[in-house]
Design a protein around this motif. Structure first.
Motif, short mmCIF file in Angstrom:
data_model
loop_
_atom_site.label_atom_id
_atom_site.label_comp_id
_atom_site.label_asym_id
_atom_site.label_seq_id
_atom_site.Cartn_x
_atom_site.Cartn_y
_atom_site.Cartn_z
N TYR A 199 -11.10 -6.16 -21.35
CA TYR A 199 -11.43 -7.26 -20.42
C TYR A 199 -10.62 -7.26 -19.14
O TYR A 199 -9.81 -8.12 -18.88
N ALA A 200 -10.90 -6.31 -18.27
CA ALA A 200 -10.25 -6.31 -16.95
C ALA A 200 -10.61 -7.60 -16.22
O ALA A 200 -9.75 -8.31 -15.72
N ILE A 201 -11.90 -7.89 -16.11
CA ILE A 201 -12.47 -9.06 -15.41
C ILE A 201 -11.82 -9.33 -14.05
O ILE A 201 -11.89 -10.43 -13.54
N ASN A 202 -11.21 -8.30 -13.49
CA ASN A 202 -10.44 -8.45 -12.26
C ASN A 202 -10.18 -7.06 -11.68
O ASN A 202 -9.34 -6.32 -12.22
N PRO A 203 -10.88 -6.66 -10.61
CA PRO A 203 -10.67 -5.33 -10.04
C PRO A 203 -9.24 -5.04 -9.64
O PRO A 203 -8.74 -3.92 -9.83
N ALA A 204 -8.54 -6.01 -9.07
CA ALA A 204 -7.16 -5.80 -8.64
C ALA A 204 -6.25 -5.62 -9.84
O ALA A 204 -5.34 -4.79 -9.83
N ARG A 205 -6.49 -6.40 -10.90
CA ARG A 205 -5.67 -6.32 -12.10
C ARG A 205 -5.71 -4.92 -12.70
O ARG A 205 -4.76 -4.46 -13.33
N ASP A 206 -6.83 -4.21 -12.53
CA ASP A 206 -6.95 -2.87 -13.10
C ASP A 206 -6.57 -1.77 -12.11
O ASP A 206 -5.77 -0.90 -12.43
N LEU A 207 -7.13 -1.82 -10.91
CA LEU A 207 -6.94 -0.71 -9.97
C LEU A 207 -5.51 -0.65 -9.43
O LEU A 207 -4.93 0.44 -9.32
N GLY A 208 -4.93 -1.79 -9.08
CA GLY A 208 -3.56 -1.79 -8.57
C GLY A 208 -2.57 -1.19 -9.55
O GLY A 208 -1.82 -0.26 -9.22
N PRO A 209 -2.54 -1.66 -10.81
CA PRO A 209 -1.65 -1.06 -11.80
C PRO A 209 -2.02 0.38 -12.15
O PRO A 209 -1.14 1.17 -12.49
N ARG A 210 -3.30 0.74 -12.09
CA ARG A 210 -3.69 2.13 -12.37
C ARG A 210 -3.06 3.07 -11.33
O ARG A 210 -2.60 4.17 -11.65
N ILE A 211 -3.08 2.63 -10.07
CA ILE A 211 -2.44 3.42 -9.02
C ILE A 211 -0.93 3.49 -9.26
O ILE A 211 -0.31 4.55 -9.11
N ALA A 212 -0.34 2.37 -9.66
CA ALA A 212 1.09 2.36 -9.96
C ALA A 212 1.42 3.35 -11.08
O ALA A 212 2.40 4.10 -11.00
N TYR A 213 0.59 3.35 -12.12
CA TYR A 213 0.81 4.28 -13.23
C TYR A 213 0.73 5.73 -12.75
O TYR A 213 1.50 6.58 -13.20
N ALA A 214 -0.17 5.99 -11.83
CA ALA A 214 -0.33 7.36 -11.33
C ALA A 214 0.88 7.84 -10.54
O ALA A 214 1.20 9.03 -10.56
N VAL A 215 1.58 6.93 -9.84
CA VAL A 215 2.68 7.35 -8.96
C VAL A 215 4.06 7.13 -9.55
O VAL A 215 5.03 7.75 -9.10
N LEU A 216 4.20 6.28 -10.56
CA LEU A 216 5.51 5.99 -11.11
C LEU A 216 6.03 7.19 -11.92
O LEU A 216 5.26 7.87 -12.60
N PRO A 217 7.34 7.43 -11.89
CA PRO A 217 7.93 8.58 -12.61
C PRO A 217 8.16 8.28 -14.09
O PRO A 217 9.30 8.23 -14.56
N ILE A 218 7.08 8.10 -14.83
CA ILE A 218 7.16 7.82 -16.26
C ILE A 218 7.16 9.14 -17.02
O ILE A 218 6.22 9.94 -16.91
N LYS A 219 8.19 9.38 -17.78
CA LYS A 219 8.33 10.65 -18.49
C LYS A 219 7.20 10.83 -19.51
O LYS A 219 6.93 9.94 -20.32
N GLY A 220 6.55 11.98 -19.44
CA GLY A 220 5.54 12.31 -20.44
C GLY A 220 4.27 11.48 -20.38
O GLY A 220 3.50 11.46 -21.36
N LYS A 221 4.00 10.83 -19.26
CA LYS A 221 2.83 9.96 -19.17
C LYS A 221 1.54 10.76 -19.21
O LYS A 221 1.50 11.95 -18.88
N GLY A 222 0.46 10.07 -19.58
CA GLY A 222 -0.85 10.69 -19.62
C GLY A 222 -1.60 10.51 -18.31
O GLY A 222 -1.03 10.14 -17.28
N SER A 223 -2.90 10.74 -18.36
CA SER A 223 -3.74 10.64 -17.18
C SER A 223 -4.07 9.19 -16.86
O SER A 223 -4.23 8.36 -17.77
N PRO A 224 -4.18 8.84 -15.57
CA PRO A 224 -4.64 7.49 -15.21
C PRO A 224 -6.12 7.27 -15.44
O PRO A 224 -6.63 6.17 -15.24
N GLU A 225 -6.83 8.32 -15.85
CA GLU A 225 -8.26 8.22 -16.17
C GLU A 225 -9.08 7.69 -14.99
O GLU A 225 -9.75 6.67 -15.08
#
Length: 251
Positions: A199-225
């Motif tokens: 239940y994203a029900i909010n484009p900003a709630r999903d896309l903003g954090p998805r971009i953050a996940y893509a750029v943050l230096p999280i060790k061993g992270k997966g794909s942002p899909e």
């Protein structure tokens, strides 16, 4: 309300929304934390309370916190279209910042999660953004349309959501419940309709954090899909437009 004030309050409110929302998911998903294994109900209630906190902070701007809400209100004539871009800027920037702050709060836990199991952080995308349990894009969109329609139409059907001074800034709340009423609706949507897609029900709630996940230096992270990223944007927008049109038609 000036354009700058809208960006500021929407940004602050959305940042807190995402900070607390991503925080409760991190608390449940990461190991070790005090909330490890808390389950879907804990996540759903955490997101509901995150809405309450973010909306309370963003009260001066009308506390949209959600491009779908802004668009639905504009379609129904409750918000000026000229102000829509400023709401969206605040919401998307705030969502990105809130996700980054959530990562900072749990940085040591992300690292320990990786140290204990180098594969564990590959599944941490869900802390930041949504994803389907059963990947069927068309039906995933339908789920997001229905869930968002419920939220936006509830807001538009609430008499307190109409701006009495004609300013275009709606005032949310059901009497003494205030913003807690919106939180209860979000919790209800999560418990009832959140299972298929989160239940994203909010484009900003999903896309903003998805971009953050893509750029943050999280060790061993997966794909942002990125291949799925359009679903929690398109679905909520369609649901919001349908809710706005129906509200406009019955008004």
């Amino acid at each position: 309300m000036t354009a700058g004030s809208i960006v500021l309050y929407e940004g602050l409110g959305t940042a807190v929304l995402i900070l607390l929302g991503s925080g409760v998911v991190a608390n449940v998903v990461l190991r070790p934390t005090l909330g490890t294994g808390g389950g879907w109900l804990m996540i759903t209630f955490g997101w509901g309370f995150a809405v309450f906190a973010g909306a309370s902070i963003a009260e001066p701007s009308g506390a949209h916190l959600n491009p779908a809400v802004t668009i639905g209100l504009a379609v129904a004539g409750a918000t000026e279209w000229g102000m829509v871009p400023f709401y969206l800027i605040g919401q998307f920037v705030g969502a990105f910042v809130g996700a980054c702050l959530g990562w900072l709060a749990y940085k040591a836990n992300f690292d320990k999660n990786y140290e204990d199991d180098p594969e564990a952080n590959r599944d941490t995308r869900g802390i930041f953004c949504t994803g389907p349990v059963v990947a069927r894009s068309a039906w995933n969109v339908v789920t997001e349309v229905v869930a968002t329609f419920v939220l936006v139409f509830w807001i538009l059907s609430n008499p307190a959501a109409q701006a009495p001074d004609g300013s275009g800034v709606p005032q949310f709340g059901n009497g003494a419940l205030g913003y807690a009423a919106v939180a209860f609706v979000v919790i209800g949507i999560g418990c009832s309709l959140g299972g298929p897609t989160g239940y994203a029900i909010n484009p900003a709630r999903d896309l903003g954090p998805r971009i953050a996940y893509a750029v943050l230096p999280i060790k061993g992270k997966g794909s942002p899909e990125w291949g799925y990223s359009w679903v929690p944007v398109v679905g909520p927008v369609v649901g919001a437009v349908l809710a706005g049109l129906l509200a406009l038609g019955v008004s």
